[in-house]
Enzyme design. Structure first.
Site, PDB file in Angstrom:
ATOM      1  N   CYS A 192     -16.740  -7.472   6.170  1.00 37.38           N
ATOM      2  CA  CYS A 192     -16.729  -7.761   7.609  1.00 37.38           C
ATOM      3  C   CYS A 192     -16.997  -6.447   8.343  1.00 37.38           C
ATOM      4  CB  CYS A 192     -15.400  -8.404   8.024  1.00 37.38           C
ATOM      5  SG  CYS A 192     -14.087  -7.227   8.366  1.00 37.38           S
ATOM      6  N   LYS A 196      -5.681   7.751  11.873  1.00 34.23           N
ATOM      7  CA  LYS A 196      -6.031   8.253  10.540  1.00 34.23           C
ATOM      8  C   LYS A 196      -6.403   9.728  10.564  1.00 34.23           C
ATOM      9  CE  LYS A 196      -7.557   3.736   9.010  1.00 34.23           C
ATOM     10  NZ  LYS A 196      -8.647   2.945   8.447  1.00 34.23           N
ATOM     11  N   ARG A 199       0.869  -1.193   0.000  1.00 37.94           N
ATOM     12  CA  ARG A 199       0.000   0.000   0.000  1.00 37.94           C
ATOM     13  C   ARG A 199       0.900   1.237   0.000  1.00 37.94           C
ATOM     14  NH1 ARG A 199      -3.919   0.033   4.964  1.00 37.94           N
ATOM     15  NH2 ARG A 199      -5.152  -1.472   3.790  1.00 37.94           N
ATOM     16  N   CYS A 253     -14.098  -1.062   6.037  1.00 34.88           N
ATOM     17  CA  CYS A 253     -13.103  -0.397   5.180  1.00 34.88           C
ATOM     18  C   CYS A 253     -13.728   0.428   4.063  1.00 34.88           C
ATOM     19  CB  CYS A 253     -12.149  -1.425   4.603  1.00 34.88           C
ATOM     20  SG  CYS A 253     -11.218  -2.301   5.879  1.00 34.88           S
ATOM     21  N   CYS A 269     -15.391  -2.707  -0.159  1.00 32.58           N
ATOM     22  CA  CYS A 269     -14.016  -3.001   0.260  1.00 32.58           C
ATOM     23  C   CYS A 269     -13.496  -4.175  -0.558  1.00 32.58           C
ATOM     24  CB  CYS A 269     -13.985  -3.317   1.749  1.00 32.58           C
ATOM     25  SG  CYS A 269     -14.689  -4.921   2.127  1.00 32.58           S
ATOM     26  N   LYS A 328      -3.745   1.858  14.932  1.00 37.84           N
ATOM     27  CA  LYS A 328      -3.705   2.700  13.731  1.00 37.84           C
ATOM     28  C   LYS A 328      -4.292   4.087  14.021  1.00 37.84           C
ATOM     29  CE  LYS A 328      -6.216  -0.075  11.118  1.00 37.84           C
ATOM     30  NZ  LYS A 328      -7.232  -0.678  10.212  1.00 37.84           N
ATOM     31  N   ARG A 359      -1.574   7.070   9.288  1.00 33.40           N
ATOM     32  CA  ARG A 359      -1.610   6.479   7.936  1.00 33.40           C
ATOM     33  C   ARG A 359      -1.675   7.557   6.861  1.00 33.40           C
ATOM     34  NH1 ARG A 359      -3.862   1.095   8.175  1.00 33.40           N
ATOM     35  NH2 ARG A 359      -3.216   0.184  10.146  1.00 33.40           N
ATOM     36  N   CYS A 418      -8.291 -10.496   1.384  1.00 32.62           N
ATOM     37  CA  CYS A 418      -8.387 -10.012   2.761  1.00 32.62           C
ATOM     38  C   CYS A 418      -8.581 -11.179   3.729  1.00 32.62           C
ATOM     39  CB  CYS A 418      -9.540  -9.026   2.926  1.00 32.62           C
ATOM     40  SG  CYS A 418      -9.617  -8.457   4.639  1.00 32.62           S
TER      41      CYS A 418
HETATM   42 FE1  SRM Z   1      -9.178  -1.383   6.220  1.00 31.49          FE
HETATM   43  C1  SRM Z   1      -7.903  -3.970   7.970  1.00 31.49           C
HETATM   44  C2  SRM Z   1      -8.390  -2.893   3.349  1.00 31.49           C
HETATM   45  C3  SRM Z   1      -9.763   1.514   4.611  1.00 31.49           C
HETATM   46  C4  SRM Z   1     -10.914  -0.225   8.951  1.00 31.49           C
HETATM   47  N1  SRM Z   1      -8.235  -3.115   5.758  1.00 31.49           N
HETATM   48  C5  SRM Z   1      -7.737  -4.029   6.628  1.00 31.49           C
HETATM   49  C6  SRM Z   1      -6.910  -5.101   5.898  1.00 31.49           C
HETATM   50  C7  SRM Z   1      -5.485  -4.643   5.870  1.00 31.49           C
HETATM   51  C8  SRM Z   1      -7.028  -6.526   6.459  1.00 31.49           C
HETATM   52  C9  SRM Z   1      -5.981  -6.956   7.468  1.00 31.49           C
HETATM   53  O1  SRM Z   1      -5.838  -6.294   8.536  1.00 31.49           O
HETATM   54  O2  SRM Z   1      -5.294  -7.915   7.212  1.00 31.49           O
HETATM   55  C10 SRM Z   1      -7.582  -5.016   4.514  1.00 31.49           C
HETATM   56  C11 SRM Z   1      -6.728  -5.474   3.328  1.00 31.49           C
HETATM   57  C12 SRM Z   1      -7.604  -6.077   2.249  1.00 31.49           C
HETATM   58  C13 SRM Z   1      -6.905  -6.325   0.976  1.00 31.49           C
HETATM   59  O3  SRM Z   1      -6.773  -7.507   0.585  1.00 31.49           O
HETATM   60  O4  SRM Z   1      -6.489  -5.392   0.315  1.00 31.49           O
HETATM   61  C14 SRM Z   1      -8.084  -3.585   4.510  1.00 31.49           C
HETATM   62  N2  SRM Z   1      -8.967  -0.780   4.359  1.00 31.49           N
HETATM   63  C15 SRM Z   1      -8.728  -1.573   3.296  1.00 31.49           C
HETATM   64  C16 SRM Z   1      -8.915  -0.820   1.989  1.00 31.49           C
HETATM   65  C17 SRM Z   1      -7.975  -1.283   0.880  1.00 31.49           C
HETATM   66  C18 SRM Z   1     -10.394  -0.940   1.576  1.00 31.49           C
HETATM   67  C19 SRM Z   1     -10.734  -0.563   0.171  1.00 31.49           C
HETATM   68  O5  SRM Z   1     -11.418  -1.387  -0.417  1.00 31.49           O
HETATM   69  O6  SRM Z   1     -10.379   0.512  -0.313  1.00 31.49           O
HETATM   70  C20 SRM Z   1      -8.693   0.610   2.495  1.00 31.49           C
HETATM   71  C21 SRM Z   1      -7.238   0.993   2.472  1.00 31.49           C
HETATM   72  C22 SRM Z   1      -7.039   2.382   2.950  1.00 31.49           C
HETATM   73  C23 SRM Z   1      -5.650   2.911   2.788  1.00 31.49           C
HETATM   74  O7  SRM Z   1      -5.239   3.188   1.650  1.00 31.49           O
HETATM   75  O8  SRM Z   1      -4.984   3.112   3.807  1.00 31.49           O
HETATM   76  C24 SRM Z   1      -9.163   0.478   3.940  1.00 31.49           C
HETATM   77  N3  SRM Z   1     -10.084   0.363   6.732  1.00 31.49           N
HETATM   78  C25 SRM Z   1     -10.328   1.395   5.873  1.00 31.49           C
HETATM   79  C26 SRM Z   1     -11.291   2.297   6.441  1.00 31.49           C
HETATM   80  C27 SRM Z   1     -11.861   3.547   5.775  1.00 31.49           C
HETATM   81  C28 SRM Z   1     -11.058   4.770   6.116  1.00 31.49           C
HETATM   82  O9  SRM Z   1     -10.035   4.684   6.816  1.00 31.49           O
HETATM   83  O10 SRM Z   1     -11.455   5.855   5.691  1.00 31.49           O
HETATM   84  C29 SRM Z   1     -11.631   1.776   7.695  1.00 31.49           C
HETATM   85  C30 SRM Z   1     -12.688   2.345   8.672  1.00 31.49           C
HETATM   86  C31 SRM Z   1     -12.242   3.562   9.379  1.00 31.49           C
HETATM   87  C32 SRM Z   1     -11.513   3.222  10.634  1.00 31.49           C
HETATM   88  O11 SRM Z   1     -10.334   2.866  10.572  1.00 31.49           O
HETATM   89  O12 SRM Z   1     -12.121   3.286  11.704  1.00 31.49           O
HETATM   90  C33 SRM Z   1     -10.856   0.572   7.864  1.00 31.49           C
HETATM   91  N4  SRM Z   1      -9.324  -1.982   8.168  1.00 31.49           N
HETATM   92  C34 SRM Z   1     -10.131  -1.401   9.119  1.00 31.49           C
HETATM   93  C35 SRM Z   1     -10.061  -2.187  10.324  1.00 31.49           C
HETATM   94  C36 SRM Z   1     -10.818  -1.889  11.645  1.00 31.49           C
HETATM   95  C37 SRM Z   1     -10.104  -0.890  12.472  1.00 31.49           C
HETATM   96  C38 SRM Z   1     -10.736  -0.730  13.831  1.00 31.49           C
HETATM   97  O13 SRM Z   1     -10.553   0.333  14.432  1.00 31.49           O
HETATM   98  O14 SRM Z   1     -11.384  -1.644  14.325  1.00 31.49           O
HETATM   99  C39 SRM Z   1      -9.194  -3.268  10.041  1.00 31.49           C
HETATM  100  C40 SRM Z   1      -8.800  -4.399  10.985  1.00 31.49           C
HETATM  101  C41 SRM Z   1      -7.852  -3.974  12.043  1.00 31.49           C
HETATM  102  O15 SRM Z   1      -7.269  -2.900  12.042  1.00 31.49           O
HETATM  103  O16 SRM Z   1      -7.680  -4.786  12.962  1.00 31.49           O
HETATM  104  C42 SRM Z   1      -8.765  -3.113   8.683  1.00 31.49           C
HETATM  105 FE1  SF4 Z   2     -11.279  -6.959   4.767  1.00 30.13          FE
HETATM  106 FE2  SF4 Z   2     -13.239  -6.425   6.429  1.00 30.13          FE
HETATM  107 FE3  SF4 Z   2     -11.747  -4.450   5.486  1.00 30.13          FE
HETATM  108 FE4  SF4 Z   2     -13.425  -5.649   3.905  1.00 30.13          FE
HETATM  109  S1  SF4 Z   2     -14.004  -4.491   5.720  1.00 30.13           S
HETATM  110  S2  SF4 Z   2     -11.264  -5.196   3.419  1.00 30.13           S
HETATM  111  S3  SF4 Z   2     -13.391  -7.717   4.613  1.00 30.13           S
HETATM  112  S4  SF4 Z   2     -11.038  -6.052   6.808  1.00 30.13           S
END
Ligand code: SRM
Ligand code: SF4
Length: 560
Positions: A472, A208, A74, A476, A427, A206, A143, A433
């Site tokens: 899930c 943001k 990323r 994201c 997502c 994390k 991030r 993922c």
């Molecule tokens: Fe996310 C984890 C993809 C934006 C909340 N996210 C992941 C992981 C890395 C899975 C993992 O931990 O192994 C996913 C990788 C999937 C893959 O195969 O690519 C993943 N997140 C993404 C992306 C690629 C979604 C997309 O379809 O665009 C986004 C990448 C953003 C970037 O460039 O940095 C992405 N993730 C977000 C957002 C939206 C935002 O930030 O505006 C959120 C919700 C906002 C937030 O953080 O509260 C988000 N991702 C999470 C979480 C839950 C965090 C939490 O506080 O509980 C996880 C899991 C974790 O951190 O444990 C996670």
């Molecule tokens: Fe993976 Fe859940 Fe984020 Fe979708 S919402 S990319 S399933 S961690």
């Protein structure tokens, strides 16, 4: 009283010698496509995740093979801005080392999927040669910093972009581990640099940040730990309203986790942005929960105490008081598709990229098309927080050529796509993922068609509606802000959330749990019927659900 137990990740960070761990040794182990367990945590801080192809898991297990391991990389790309030359480098790497696609994320970054271990270093080094790094794109640090991407030609947007870059730089970890490991940089004696902002164990979780420029809330500013809303007065940037403590991730069935909209904390001048950001980060560093990662985001630190305590802490650390928040108004969180002219006479074209996946599929040869455009384009590209792409700063004389390429390669989907599809976010979910419980990106075309069909049956065809789906509850695709959201529960089954708005100001609510497609369509059908029959002129679905009493009232961001 004994200090509370630290989570295992805290111990890995502490022992890592500023994020080095044994990544070099792990990379050299040729018997496996995986890294050692602790290093899998540490490489996140370097912008990469170990994954495996979940479609192949069973087949490989039966063949007694280890999972098909590969890495997702990323980028760090403040405000999502890149040059055509950088695009072409990433496109080349996606073809050579990745899975042949570029993925534009919901945080204005690129993801390359499918890079195998022995090619990881080469890929990261090639990205850096094009001046794109992946430092702190993941991990317990700040991030990628978002900045409003729409109308990038206005002076306020240009300033927001500059601040996004400054903020990103200011909050970068100081360790040279990334340069040593991936770029063969000189080793630092002792390997123990000072991290003035983060300290030895970085943040509890994390973090943001985003900068929004009203009236477009494309960054969903209230979803971030730290947000800045640009306040433009008399045509100039007077400063920013500060927002703190947003976050969306939850866990099914765990009432101690919830999505939270950020609080509006006050107003600050542009020069105060970096000191305030640093104070927010160090407060979270010192007070965030390092024992329970599900409770470690800033939203819980603030919710457990209160906003007054948090503000006092920020004011104490910066040595100045925040002013009262100033008025602002958001009209939409979506992208403005099509051509628009900037104040300097240059043009921009916002394209719809479904789920942000830049790929050649049938007649829609998006990857080849954008690469051709990059070959002639003299401005830049902007990745939007809605997973779309803006061809920005186009010279008037280049418009016709770019338009022709857009049509030739099927990049003009934004003109034909139904509104529900055009505005949707999904997502990544399956197959990369590891946390996905259900499909999201791969299901998006089918599910938006089914929803569109249902709207058509109720005479609502072509109405704009904000739909988001995630595989899930981590959220994201920021589903908890959509008018309709599906949140994955199990293969083919989703929780249905309803009642967000189209401005990113209101969280939706869990309406029904664990539904398959037939069940959620049947649940929505009477609600669409009511909307069609009873709504006021121009009333949006989420607003209607609240006014009609079909959903309980909720608090709007910024209204407290
Ligand atoms: Fe996310 C984890 C993809 C934006 C909340 N996210 C992941 C992981 C890395 C899975 C993992 O931990 O192994 C996913 C990788 C999937 C893959 O195969 O690519 C993943 N997140 C993404 C992306 C690629 C979604 C997309 O379809 O665009 C986004 C990448 C953003 C970037 O460039 O940095 C992405 N993730 C977000 C957002 C939206 C935002 O930030 O505006 C959120 C919700 C906002 C937030 O953080 O509260 C988000 N991702 C999470 C979480 C839950 C965090 C939490 O506080 O509980 C996880 C899991 C974790 O951190 O444990 C996670
Ligand atoms: Fe993976 Fe859940 Fe984020 Fe979708 S919402 S990319 S399933 S961690």
């Amino acid at each position: 009283m004994a200090a509370p137990a630290l989570s295992p990740v805290e111990k890995i960070k502490a022992a890592s010698r500023r994020l080095r761990g044994t990544i070099v040794e792990s990379l050299a182990e040729s018997a496996t496509g995986a890294l050692r367990e602790d290093d899998q945590q540490l490489i996140k801080f370097h912008g990469t995740y170990q994954q495996d192809d979940r479609d192949l898991r069973e087949e490989r297990r039966l063949a007694k093979l280890e999972p098909a391991y590969s890495f997702m990389i990323r980028t760090r790309l403040p405000g999502g801005v890149c040059t055509p030359a950088q695009w072409l480098v990433l496109d080349g790497l996606a073809g050579r080392y990745g899975n042949g696609t570029l993925r534009l994320t919901s945080r204005q970054a690129f993801q390359l999927h499918g890079v195998i271990k022995r090619e990881l270093k080469e890929t990261i080094a090639a990205m850096n040669a094009a001046l794109i790094d992946s430092i702190a794109a993941c991990g317990d640090v700040n991030r990628n910093v978002l900045a409003s991407a729409n109308a990038p030609e206005s002076p306020a947007h240009a300033e927001a972009q500059v601040w996004a870059e400054r903020l990103s730089e200011h909050l970068l970890p100081r360790t040279r581990a990334y340069h040593e490991i991936w770029l063969d940089g000189e080793k630092v004696a002792g390997g123990e640099e000072v991290e003035p902002i983060y300290g030895a164990t970085y943040l509890p979780r994390k973090f943001k940040a985003a900068i929004a420029v009203p009236p477009i809330n494309d960054v969903d500013v209230f979803a971030h730990d730290l947000g800045f809303i640009a306040i433009v007065e008399d045509g100039r940037l007077a400063g920013f309203n500060l927002t703190v403590g947003g976050g969306l991730g939850t866990t099914h069935g765990d009432a101690a986790t919830w999505p939270r909209l950020a609080d509006l904390a006050g107003f600050l001048t542009p020069e105060q942005l970096l000191p305030v950001a640093e104070a927010v980060v160090t407060t979270q560093r010192d007070f965030g929960d390092r024992g329970e990662r599900k409770h470690a985001r800033l939203k819980y630190t603030i919710a457990d105490r209160d906003l007054d305590w948090f503000k006092a802490e920020i004011e104490h650390r910066t040595g100045f008081a925040l002013q009262a928040a100033r008025p602002f108004a958001f009209t939409s969180s979506g992208d403005r598709y099509g051509w628009s002219e900037g104040h300097d006479g240059r043009w921009q074209l916002a394209l719809h990229i479904e789920s942000g996946r830049v790929v050649d599929r049938g007649n829609r040869r998006l990857r080849t098309g954008v690469a051709h455009i990059a070959g002639i384009h003299r401005g830049d590209f902007r990745l939007t927080p809605n997973q779309n792409l803006i061809i920005a700063r186009v010279e008037p004389g280049d418009r016709a050529r770019i338009e022709a390429l857009v049509e030739t390669y099927g990049l003009d989907d934004f003109r034909a796509a139904r509104p529900i599809r055009r505005e949707a976010l999904a997502c990544v979910a399956m197959p990369t993922c590891p946390l996905a419980m259900a499909e999201a990106e791969r299901y998006l075309p089918a599910v938006t068609s089914a929803l569109d069909q249902l709207m058509e049956e109720h005479g609502l065809g072509g109405e704009p509606i904000l739909f988001r789906i995630s595989g899930c509850p981590n959220g994201c695709s920021r589903p908890y802000l959509a008018e309709i959201a599906l949140v994955g529960k199990a293969p083919g089954r989703y929780n249905l959330h309803l009642g967000g708005d189209r401005k990113g100001l209101r969280l939706n609510q869990l309406y029904r749990e664990n539904l398959d497609e037939r069940e959620f369509l049947d649940t929505l059908s009477p609600l669409f019927a009511a909307w069609a029959g009873e709504r006021r002129t121009g009333e949006e679905f989420g607003d209607f659900l609240h006014r009609s009493g079909l959903l309980a009232a909720t608090i709007l961001a910024g209204s407290a």
